[in-house]
Design a protein around this motif. Structure first.
Motif, PDB file in Angstrom:
ATOM      1  N   HIS A 218      -9.297 -12.139  -5.885  1.00 48.86           N
ATOM      2  CA  HIS A 218      -8.757 -10.774  -5.967  1.00 48.86           C
ATOM      3  C   HIS A 218      -9.213 -10.240  -7.314  1.00 48.86           C
ATOM      4  O   HIS A 218      -8.592 -10.506  -8.354  1.00 48.86           O
ATOM      5  CB  HIS A 218      -7.229 -10.776  -5.861  1.00 48.86           C
ATOM      6  CG  HIS A 218      -6.634  -9.431  -6.161  1.00 48.86           C
ATOM      7  ND1 HIS A 218      -5.360  -9.280  -6.678  1.00 48.86           N
ATOM      8  CD2 HIS A 218      -7.128  -8.167  -6.027  1.00 48.86           C
ATOM      9  CE1 HIS A 218      -5.108  -7.988  -6.850  1.00 48.86           C
ATOM     10  NE2 HIS A 218      -6.167  -7.305  -6.474  1.00 48.86           N
TER      11      HIS A 218
ATOM     12  N   ASP B 124      -9.124  -7.847  -9.749  1.00 49.41           N
ATOM     13  CA  ASP B 124      -8.150  -6.788 -10.041  1.00 49.41           C
ATOM     14  C   ASP B 124      -8.763  -5.780 -11.017  1.00 49.41           C
ATOM     15  O   ASP B 124      -8.697  -5.945 -12.238  1.00 49.41           O
ATOM     16  CB  ASP B 124      -6.886  -7.405 -10.627  1.00 49.41           C
ATOM     17  CG  ASP B 124      -5.703  -6.444 -10.580  1.00 49.41           C
ATOM     18  OD1 ASP B 124      -5.899  -5.295 -10.153  1.00 49.41           O
ATOM     19  OD2 ASP B 124      -4.594  -6.853 -10.969  1.00 49.41           O
ATOM     20  N   LEU B 125      -9.355  -4.739 -10.469  1.00 50.35           N
ATOM     21  CA  LEU B 125     -10.069  -3.740 -11.253  1.00 50.35           C
ATOM     22  C   LEU B 125      -9.176  -2.540 -11.567  1.00 50.35           C
ATOM     23  O   LEU B 125      -8.191  -2.295 -10.863  1.00 50.35           O
ATOM     24  CB  LEU B 125     -11.300  -3.255 -10.484  1.00 50.35           C
ATOM     25  CG  LEU B 125     -12.386  -4.301 -10.205  1.00 50.35           C
ATOM     26  CD1 LEU B 125     -13.397  -3.740  -9.208  1.00 50.35           C
ATOM     27  CD2 LEU B 125     -13.078  -4.722 -11.487  1.00 50.35           C
TER      28      LEU B 125
ATOM     29  N   ARG C 242     -11.736   0.498  -8.601  1.00 49.79           N
ATOM     30  CA  ARG C 242     -11.351   0.089  -7.247  1.00 49.79           C
ATOM     31  C   ARG C 242     -11.848   1.115  -6.232  1.00 49.79           C
ATOM     32  O   ARG C 242     -12.369   0.758  -5.178  1.00 49.79           O
ATOM     33  CB  ARG C 242      -9.821  -0.022  -7.144  1.00 49.79           C
ATOM     34  CG  ARG C 242      -9.269  -1.383  -7.510  1.00 49.79           C
ATOM     35  CD  ARG C 242      -7.757  -1.399  -7.360  1.00 49.79           C
ATOM     36  NE  ARG C 242      -7.101  -1.284  -8.654  1.00 49.79           N
ATOM     37  CZ  ARG C 242      -5.829  -0.952  -8.812  1.00 49.79           C
ATOM     38  NH1 ARG C 242      -5.082  -0.654  -7.765  1.00 49.79           N
ATOM     39  NH2 ARG C 242      -5.306  -0.876 -10.026  1.00 49.79           N
ATOM     40  N   TRP C 243     -11.676   2.395  -6.557  1.00 48.30           N
ATOM     41  CA  TRP C 243     -12.107   3.445  -5.631  1.00 48.30           C
ATOM     42  C   TRP C 243     -13.621   3.459  -5.506  1.00 48.30           C
ATOM     43  O   TRP C 243     -14.163   3.539  -4.401  1.00 48.30           O
ATOM     44  CB  TRP C 243     -11.599   4.797  -6.123  1.00 48.30           C
ATOM     45  CG  TRP C 243     -11.886   5.906  -5.165  1.00 48.30           C
ATOM     46  CD1 TRP C 243     -11.128   6.255  -4.076  1.00 48.30           C
ATOM     47  CD2 TRP C 243     -13.016   6.797  -5.174  1.00 48.30           C
ATOM     48  NE1 TRP C 243     -11.722   7.312  -3.417  1.00 48.30           N
ATOM     49  CE2 TRP C 243     -12.875   7.665  -4.066  1.00 48.30           C
ATOM     50  CE3 TRP C 243     -14.114   6.936  -6.009  1.00 48.30           C
ATOM     51  CZ2 TRP C 243     -13.800   8.662  -3.771  1.00 48.30           C
ATOM     52  CZ3 TRP C 243     -15.043   7.922  -5.721  1.00 48.30           C
ATOM     53  CH2 TRP C 243     -14.883   8.782  -4.615  1.00 48.30           C
TER      54      TRP C 243
ATOM     55  N   THR D 171     -15.724   1.094  -5.888  1.00 49.27           N
ATOM     56  CA  THR D 171     -16.259  -0.102  -5.236  1.00 49.27           C
ATOM     57  C   THR D 171     -15.653  -0.330  -3.849  1.00 49.27           C
ATOM     58  O   THR D 171     -15.831  -1.404  -3.263  1.00 49.27           O
ATOM     59  CB  THR D 171     -16.012  -1.352  -6.105  1.00 49.27           C
ATOM     60  OG1 THR D 171     -14.603  -1.492  -6.354  1.00 49.27           O
ATOM     61  CG2 THR D 171     -16.739  -1.254  -7.434  1.00 49.27           C
TER      62      THR D 171
ATOM     63  N   ASN E  47     -12.643  -0.841  -2.865  1.00 48.07           N
ATOM     64  CA  ASN E  47     -11.595  -1.879  -2.818  1.00 48.07           C
ATOM     65  C   ASN E  47     -12.140  -3.254  -2.462  1.00 48.07           C
ATOM     66  O   ASN E  47     -11.382  -4.118  -1.992  1.00 48.07           O
ATOM     67  CB  ASN E  47     -10.487  -1.489  -1.826  1.00 48.07           C
ATOM     68  CG  ASN E  47      -9.765  -0.223  -2.212  1.00 48.07           C
ATOM     69  OD1 ASN E  47      -9.350  -0.058  -3.360  1.00 48.07           O
ATOM     70  ND2 ASN E  47      -9.617   0.692  -1.268  1.00 48.07           N
TER      71      ASN E  47
ATOM     72  N   GLY F 217     -12.801  -5.541  -4.288  1.00 50.81           N
ATOM     73  CA  GLY F 217     -12.181  -6.567  -5.120  1.00 50.81           C
ATOM     74  C   GLY F 217     -11.029  -7.273  -4.431  1.00 50.81           C
ATOM     75  O   GLY F 217     -10.684  -8.404  -4.793  1.00 50.81           O
ATOM     76  N   ILE F 218     -10.428  -6.627  -3.424  1.00 48.23           N
ATOM     77  CA  ILE F 218      -9.344  -7.281  -2.658  1.00 48.23           C
ATOM     78  C   ILE F 218     -10.034  -8.166  -1.613  1.00 48.23           C
ATOM     79  O   ILE F 218      -9.858  -8.037  -0.401  1.00 48.23           O
ATOM     80  CB  ILE F 218      -8.421  -6.229  -2.009  1.00 48.23           C
ATOM     81  CG1 ILE F 218      -7.993  -5.187  -3.050  1.00 48.23           C
ATOM     82  CG2 ILE F 218      -7.168  -6.886  -1.427  1.00 48.23           C
ATOM     83  CD1 ILE F 218      -7.161  -4.040  -2.484  1.00 48.23           C
TER      84      ILE F 218
ATOM     85  N   PRO G   4      -5.475  -1.602   0.084  1.00 51.49           N
ATOM     86  CA  PRO G   4      -4.347  -1.457  -0.851  1.00 51.49           C
ATOM     87  C   PRO G   4      -2.985  -1.431  -0.160  1.00 51.49           C
ATOM     88  O   PRO G   4      -1.978  -1.815  -0.763  1.00 51.49           O
ATOM     89  CB  PRO G   4      -4.643  -0.123  -1.548  1.00 51.49           C
ATOM     90  CG  PRO G   4      -6.130   0.033  -1.460  1.00 51.49           C
ATOM     91  CD  PRO G   4      -6.483  -0.537  -0.115  1.00 51.49           C
TER      92      PRO G   4
END
Length: 363
Positions: free
Chosen positions: A283, A285-286, A291-292, A294, A296, A298-299, A315
């Motif tokens: 995860h 966590d950016l 996050r937007w 990329t 999301n 990262g999840i 999210p």
């Protein structure tokens, strides 16, 4: 956000009429009961057509705008304006994330629409859709499996495998894992050369070859049109760096999503998909803006466990089940230290640096 804790926002089918209903989200299963998460996360799989179209628009339009800014700056001698190439590359990366969701059938949840959207995007990202989709499907099906490495992933050797290599073999692996090669030379090789011919897909029939050749023809046609419209030099000065920026950022994200210290690798009967998916991906966590940008991605642990969830709904999963946020969590600072990790220690169950592995072998 729904008006009640752990409640789901229910949509009546229209993107313009949303009704929040206080329905308590099902209780999260225990972390060790990883398989139970599969059924629970299925409720997030349905995309929203209006949202998907919006996501596509707010990604494509900035690419055009930043490309135009860079071009106008170039022809007017305002060299500082070429900095617009950087956000153009970042939004090109975001466009690839949409192509990625299309490959999973999660962006529109309509196979033909997803496939053709992915194929058209592939002309801009230099990524032949069907070729990439098959390799990526293999990655999802075998991630963390020591018996099934080599397709759609970053080559990772165990300490014992590295120890058994010849000096030349060790040097080659060290060069492959070097950051300059991995994040500099690597993107150039992958996006400009490797993806032009689908070697390794011979047994998968003609579709990867047809897709790759079709993508190549599309790239040639679009490039010829752009060169005719703006000239060869502006095209190369603007578009080539944007593609390489997107490629380098994409490989970095893919790297840290699986190459972190406490990732999961196993073999034989010890390998189980749900556990490998949830614990073998990080995860990342950016900050909110990253996050937007990329998508999301990262999840990634949730994505690997339930790849049919559209990226813009990931999210929601962490909102409703915050206990998932701590699994495999790494920050930007943590991710920088992941670059040195290169070898899997089967006994210790973690990734090691070359120095740590050498010390282990010496002991």
């Amino acid at each position: 956000m729904p008006p009640y804790p752990n409640c789901l926002s229910i949509t009546n089918g229209s993107d313009f009429m949303n009704v929040n209903v206080a329905i308590k989200a099902p209780e999260a299963p225990a972390e060790e009961n990883v398989g139970a998460w599969l059924k629970l996360l299925a409720r997030y799989r349905q995309p929203r057509l209006g949202r998907s179209v919006f996501e596509l628009a707010v990604t494509l339009v900035p690419i055009v705008v930043f490309w135009a800014i860079a071009y106008i700056s170039l022809i007017n001698g305002f060299w500082f304006g070429l900095i617009a190439v950087v956000p153009a590359g970042i939004f090109l990366l975001r466009l690839f994330m949409i192509q990625h969701d299309c490959g999973h059938g999660s962006f529109f949840a309509r196979r033909r629409l997803d496939d053709w959207t992915g194929r058209l995007i592939g002309v801009l990202t230099l990524t032949p859709y069907d070729y990439w989709r098959r390799a990526h499907a293999a990655h999802h099906a075998t991630a963390g499996n020591l018996d099934e490495r080599g397709v759609g992933d970053i080559t990772t050797l165990t300490v014992e495998e590295y120890r058994a290599l010849s000096p030349r073999g060790r040097l080659a692996y060290r060069l492959y894992r070097n950051p300059v090669v991995m994040f500099g030379i690597g993107p150039t090789f992958v996006f400009l050369l490797k993806q032009r011919l689908p070697f390794g897909m011979m047994k998968d029939g003609a579709r990867p070859w047809i897709s790759t050749m079709g993508t190549n023809l599309g790239i040639i046609a679009l490039s010829a049109l752009m060169i005719w419209a703006v000239g060869l030099v502006p095209f190369l000065v603007i578009h080539l760096p944007a593609v390489l920026i997107a490629g380098a950022a994409g490989i970095w994200l893919f790297y840290v999503q699986h190459q972190f210290e406490e990732t999961h690798w196993s073999k034989g009967e010890d390998w189980k998909f749900p556990k490998a998916a949830l614990h073998g991906a990080s995860h990342y966590d950016l900050p909110l803006a990253l996050r937007w940008l990329t998508g999301n991605i990262g999840i990634h642990h949730v994505h690997h466990l339930a790849s049919r969830i559209p990226y813009y709904r990931l999210p929601e999963v962490l909102r409703d089940y915050p206990e998932l946020a701590s699994i495999g969590r790494i920050t930007i600072r943590d991710s920088l230290s992941c670059v040195k990790l290169a070898l899997w220690d089967e006994r210790g169950g973690k990734l090691l640096s070359f120095r740590e592995a050498n010390a282990l072998m010496a002991a």
